[in-house]
Design a protein around this motif. Structure first.
Motif, PDB file in Angstrom:
ATOM      1  N   ARG A 197       0.837  -1.208   0.000  1.00 35.78           N
ATOM      2  CA  ARG A 197       0.000   0.000   0.000  1.00 35.78           C
ATOM      3  C   ARG A 197       0.868   1.253   0.000  1.00 35.78           C
ATOM      4  NH1 ARG A 197      -3.014  -1.463   3.750  1.00 35.78           N
ATOM      5  NH2 ARG A 197      -1.966  -0.460   5.510  1.00 35.78           N
ATOM      6  N   ASN A 198       1.929   1.249   0.800  1.00 35.63           N
ATOM      7  CA  ASN A 198       2.831   2.402   0.843  1.00 35.63           C
ATOM      8  C   ASN A 198       3.550   2.602  -0.489  1.00 35.63           C
ATOM      9  OD1 ASN A 198       2.164   2.876   3.518  1.00 35.63           O
ATOM     10  ND2 ASN A 198       3.927   1.767   4.346  1.00 35.63           N
ATOM     11  N   ILE A 199       3.958   1.496  -1.108  1.00 33.49           N
ATOM     12  CA  ILE A 199       4.640   1.573  -2.410  1.00 33.49           C
ATOM     13  C   ILE A 199       3.712   2.166  -3.461  1.00 33.49           C
ATOM     14  CG2 ILE A 199       5.546   0.169  -4.313  1.00 33.49           C
ATOM     15  CD1 ILE A 199       6.620  -1.758  -2.094  1.00 33.49           C
ATOM     16  N   LEU A 200       2.466   1.700  -3.507  1.00 33.58           N
ATOM     17  CA  LEU A 200       1.504   2.220  -4.485  1.00 33.58           C
ATOM     18  C   LEU A 200       1.288   3.713  -4.276  1.00 33.58           C
ATOM     19  CD1 LEU A 200      -1.233  -0.594  -4.626  1.00 33.58           C
ATOM     20  CD2 LEU A 200       0.780  -0.294  -6.065  1.00 33.58           C
ATOM     21  N   ASN A 201       1.175   4.117  -3.022  1.00 34.54           N
ATOM     22  CA  ASN A 201       0.975   5.540  -2.724  1.00 34.54           C
ATOM     23  C   ASN A 201       2.176   6.369  -3.163  1.00 34.54           C
ATOM     24  OD1 ASN A 201      -1.557   5.128  -1.605  1.00 34.54           O
ATOM     25  ND2 ASN A 201      -0.787   4.897   0.481  1.00 34.54           N
ATOM     26  N   LYS A 202       3.372   5.893  -2.865  1.00 31.04           N
ATOM     27  CA  LYS A 202       4.574   6.666  -3.173  1.00 31.04           C
ATOM     28  C   LYS A 202       4.860   6.724  -4.675  1.00 31.04           C
ATOM     29  CE  LYS A 202       6.773   5.913   1.324  1.00 31.04           C
ATOM     30  NZ  LYS A 202       7.920   5.337   2.065  1.00 31.04           N
ATOM     31  N   LEU A 203       4.493   5.656  -5.388  1.00 28.47           N
ATOM     32  CA  LEU A 203       4.701   5.642  -6.839  1.00 28.47           C
ATOM     33  C   LEU A 203       3.502   6.186  -7.604  1.00 28.47           C
ATOM     34  CD1 LEU A 203       6.464   2.187  -7.430  1.00 28.47           C
ATOM     35  CD2 LEU A 203       7.506   4.421  -7.078  1.00 28.47           C
ATOM     36  N   CYS A 204       2.446   6.588  -6.844  1.00 32.76           N
ATOM     37  CA  CYS A 204       1.199   7.070  -7.462  1.00 32.76           C
ATOM     38  C   CYS A 204       0.677   6.041  -8.467  1.00 32.76           C
ATOM     39  CB  CYS A 204       1.411   8.414  -8.150  1.00 32.76           C
ATOM     40  SG  CYS A 204       1.900   9.737  -7.026  1.00 32.76           S
ATOM     41  N   ALA A 205       0.705   4.775  -8.067  1.00 36.12           N
ATOM     42  CA  ALA A 205       0.267   3.671  -8.920  1.00 36.12           C
ATOM     43  C   ALA A 205      -1.094   3.163  -8.471  1.00 36.12           C
ATOM     44  CB  ALA A 205       1.289   2.540  -8.876  1.00 36.12           C
ATOM     45  N   ASN A 206      -1.907   2.728  -9.440  1.00 43.10           N
ATOM     46  CA  ASN A 206      -3.237   2.213  -9.121  1.00 43.10           C
ATOM     47  C   ASN A 206      -3.208   0.764  -8.672  1.00 43.10           C
ATOM     48  OD1 ASN A 206      -4.596   4.619  -9.880  1.00 43.10           O
ATOM     49  ND2 ASN A 206      -4.425   4.042 -12.033  1.00 43.10           N
ATOM     50  N   ASP A 207      -2.193   0.008  -9.115  1.00 43.97           N
ATOM     51  CA  ASP A 207      -2.129  -1.404  -8.770  1.00 43.97           C
ATOM     52  C   ASP A 207      -0.684  -1.883  -8.858  1.00 43.97           C
ATOM     53  OD1 ASP A 207      -1.556  -1.890 -11.542  1.00 43.97           O
ATOM     54  OD2 ASP A 207      -3.699  -1.842 -11.956  1.00 43.97           O
ATOM     55  N   ARG A 208      -0.479  -3.167  -8.539  1.00 45.96           N
ATOM     56  CA  ARG A 208       0.860  -3.738  -8.504  1.00 45.96           C
ATOM     57  C   ARG A 208       1.524  -3.708  -9.876  1.00 45.96           C
ATOM     58  NH1 ARG A 208       1.232  -7.862  -4.094  1.00 45.96           N
ATOM     59  NH2 ARG A 208       2.516  -9.116  -5.482  1.00 45.96           N
ATOM     60  N   THR A 209       0.742  -3.949 -10.919  1.00 45.68           N
ATOM     61  CA  THR A 209       1.311  -3.971 -12.268  1.00 45.68           C
ATOM     62  C   THR A 209       1.844  -2.601 -12.652  1.00 45.68           C
ATOM     63  OG1 THR A 209      -0.218  -5.716 -12.915  1.00 45.68           O
ATOM     64  CG2 THR A 209       0.838  -4.468 -14.678  1.00 45.68           C
ATOM     65  N   GLN A 210       1.057  -1.564 -12.391  1.00 40.19           N
ATOM     66  CA  GLN A 210       1.502  -0.215 -12.708  1.00 40.19           C
ATOM     67  C   GLN A 210       2.740   0.145 -11.888  1.00 40.19           C
ATOM     68  OE1 GLN A 210      -0.814   3.549 -11.700  1.00 40.19           O
ATOM     69  NE2 GLN A 210      -1.259   3.355 -13.887  1.00 40.19           N
ATOM     70  N   ALA A 211       2.775  -0.300 -10.635  1.00 37.91           N
ATOM     71  CA  ALA A 211       3.952  -0.059  -9.797  1.00 37.91           C
ATOM     72  C   ALA A 211       5.180  -0.757 -10.378  1.00 37.91           C
ATOM     73  CB  ALA A 211       3.687  -0.546  -8.371  1.00 37.91           C
ATOM     74  N   ALA A 212       4.984  -2.002 -10.863  1.00 37.18           N
ATOM     75  CA  ALA A 212       6.097  -2.753 -11.438  1.00 37.18           C
ATOM     76  C   ALA A 212       6.642  -2.061 -12.686  1.00 37.18           C
ATOM     77  CB  ALA A 212       5.645  -4.176 -11.776  1.00 37.18           C
ATOM     78  N   VAL A 213       5.745  -1.601 -13.543  1.00 33.94           N
ATOM     79  CA  VAL A 213       6.173  -0.920 -14.762  1.00 33.94           C
ATOM     80  C   VAL A 213       6.932   0.359 -14.430  1.00 33.94           C
ATOM     81  CG1 VAL A 213       5.354   0.286 -16.814  1.00 33.94           C
ATOM     82  CG2 VAL A 213       4.365  -1.926 -16.201  1.00 33.94           C
ATOM     83  N   ARG A 214       6.416   1.139 -13.487  1.00 33.47           N
ATOM     84  CA  ARG A 214       7.095   2.386 -13.105  1.00 33.47           C
ATOM     85  C   ARG A 214       8.435   2.105 -12.449  1.00 33.47           C
ATOM     86  NH1 ARG A 214       2.008   6.259 -11.114  1.00 33.47           N
ATOM     87  NH2 ARG A 214       1.104   6.377 -13.203  1.00 33.47           N
ATOM     88  N   ALA A 215       8.503   1.020 -11.695  1.00 31.80           N
ATOM     89  CA  ALA A 215       9.763   0.658 -11.043  1.00 31.80           C
ATOM     90  C   ALA A 215      10.831   0.316 -12.080  1.00 31.80           C
ATOM     91  CB  ALA A 215       9.541  -0.526 -10.099  1.00 31.80           C
ATOM     92  N   ILE A 216      10.425  -0.449 -13.099  1.00 34.05           N
ATOM     93  CA  ILE A 216      11.354  -0.830 -14.167  1.00 34.05           C
ATOM     94  C   ILE A 216      11.782   0.405 -14.961  1.00 34.05           C
ATOM     95  CG2 ILE A 216      11.617  -2.156 -16.296  1.00 34.05           C
ATOM     96  CD1 ILE A 216       9.554  -4.141 -15.060  1.00 34.05           C
ATOM     97  N   ARG A 217      10.797   1.231 -15.325  1.00 39.74           N
ATOM     98  CA  ARG A 217      11.079   2.429 -16.118  1.00 39.74           C
ATOM     99  C   ARG A 217      12.005   3.389 -15.382  1.00 39.74           C
ATOM    100  NH1 ARG A 217       8.329   4.461 -20.446  1.00 39.74           N
ATOM    101  NH2 ARG A 217       6.552   3.113 -20.050  1.00 39.74           N
ATOM    102  N   SER A 218      11.837   3.467 -14.044  1.00 44.24           N
ATOM    103  CA  SER A 218      12.609   4.431 -13.262  1.00 44.24           C
ATOM    104  C   SER A 218      13.948   3.897 -12.797  1.00 44.24           C
ATOM    105  CB  SER A 218      11.800   4.865 -12.017  1.00 44.24           C
ATOM    106  OG  SER A 218      10.564   5.429 -12.400  1.00 44.24           O
ATOM    107  N   GLY A 219      14.230   2.626 -13.048  1.00 40.03           N
ATOM    108  CA  GLY A 219      15.497   2.047 -12.609  1.00 40.03           C
ATOM    109  C   GLY A 219      15.532   1.739 -11.129  1.00 40.03           C
ATOM    110  N   LEU A 220      14.339   1.567 -10.521  1.00 49.65           N
ATOM    111  CA  LEU A 220      14.285   1.254  -9.095  1.00 49.65           C
ATOM    112  C   LEU A 220      14.694  -0.187  -8.813  1.00 49.65           C
ATOM    113  CD1 LEU A 220      10.938   3.013  -8.144  1.00 49.65           C
ATOM    114  CD2 LEU A 220      13.148   3.509  -7.108  1.00 49.65           C
ATOM    115  N   VAL A 221      14.497  -1.069  -9.787  1.00 49.34           N
ATOM    116  CA  VAL A 221      14.765  -2.489  -9.594  1.00 49.34           C
ATOM    117  C   VAL A 221      15.659  -2.994 -10.708  1.00 49.34           C
ATOM    118  CG1 VAL A 221      12.594  -2.894  -8.385  1.00 49.34           C
ATOM    119  CG2 VAL A 221      12.685  -3.126 -10.870  1.00 49.34           C
ATOM    120  N   ASN A 222      16.149  -4.189 -10.513  1.00 51.26           N
ATOM    121  CA  ASN A 222      17.043  -4.790 -11.514  1.00 51.26           C
ATOM    122  C   ASN A 222      16.247  -5.473 -12.612  1.00 51.26           C
ATOM    123  OD1 ASN A 222      19.336  -4.046  -9.970  1.00 51.26           O
ATOM    124  ND2 ASN A 222      19.039  -5.853  -8.661  1.00 51.26           N
TER     125      ASN A 222
END
Length: 222
Positions: A197-222
């Motif tokens: 829930r905190n991750i979605l709020n901080k990434l302004c994501a509606n769901d886990r998939t959107q969070a994953a895409v933003r994480a990849i795009r932003s270089g947050l994850v490998n």
């Protein structure tokens, strides 16, 4: 509240029964029909007109991509949402499914909670991508040309993510369910849900998939 009417096209008896048992436990779902192959599925779809249909790619008579194309782009002109369910994570197959009109792509080895999320998201008008294959779709999305990646430390600082939240985010991108994450990090499922829930709020994501895409795009994850 009006229930989401669900149908399934899947050739394996055990999977059909297992999905029916699992999904009918969700109070917001109504099971309206099932079929064991593509041709019967198309007939069933005309008769039941579900809101969301789950389609296996590996059907015995015609593959699920062809069924999807006939439903969404053929004379049936079906307005239902299509969730592809498969073990096939090959780039060519994933892209072909979305090109045919699929609204979601979910791996068969994912937890039921992810399939439920996919159904709810697509019914709400959103595309849904299993986090395990998010990289494939992202790589072919408009404007996805590679840019200078942000370092994880700088990007995470701008989003305000903690080290633990970054760990959870990496596991989300890897396709892990809440239960999987809890087991890997030795924390409770309740704690995982709080982190998500905190991750979605901080990434302004509606769901886990959107969070994953933003994480990849932003270089947050490998």
């Amino acid at each position: 509240m009006e229930k989401i009417r669900i149908a399934l096209i899947e050739d394996e008896d055990l999977i059909r029964q297992g999905l029916q048992d699992a999904l009918t436990m969700e109070p917001s779902f109504e099971w309206v029909g099932e079929a064991a192959n593509g041709r019967l599925g198309l007939v069933m779809m005309q008769q039941t007109r579900p809101d969301v249909v789950i389609i296996d790619i590996g059907l015995p008579d015609m593959n699920g991509i062809d069924v999807t194309q006939q439903l969404k782009k053929g004379p049936l002109n079906c307005q239902c949402r299509v969730v592809i369910l498969t073990l096939n994570d090959q780039e060519e197959t994933v892209l072909a499914a979305f090109s045919a009109g699929a609204d979601a792509y979910c791996m068969k080895d994912s937890r039921t909670e992810l399939l439920i999320e996919a159904i709810q998201a697509t019914h709400g008008g959103f595309a849904w991508i299993d986090p395990a294959i998010a990289r494939i779709v992202l790589a072919h999305a408009p404007g996805a040309e590679p840019s200078e990646p942000s370092s994880p430390s700088r990007t995470s600082l701008s989003y305000g993510l903690t080290e633990r939240e970054l760990e959870v985010l990496q596991l989300i991108v890897d396709g892990c369910s809440n239960a999987d994450i809890a087991e890997k990090l030795y924390i409770t499922v309740g704690t995982v849900k709080t982190h998500v829930r905190n991750i979605l709020n901080k990434l302004c994501a509606n769901d886990r998939t959107q969070a994953a895409v933003r994480a990849i795009r932003s270089g947050l994850v490998n």
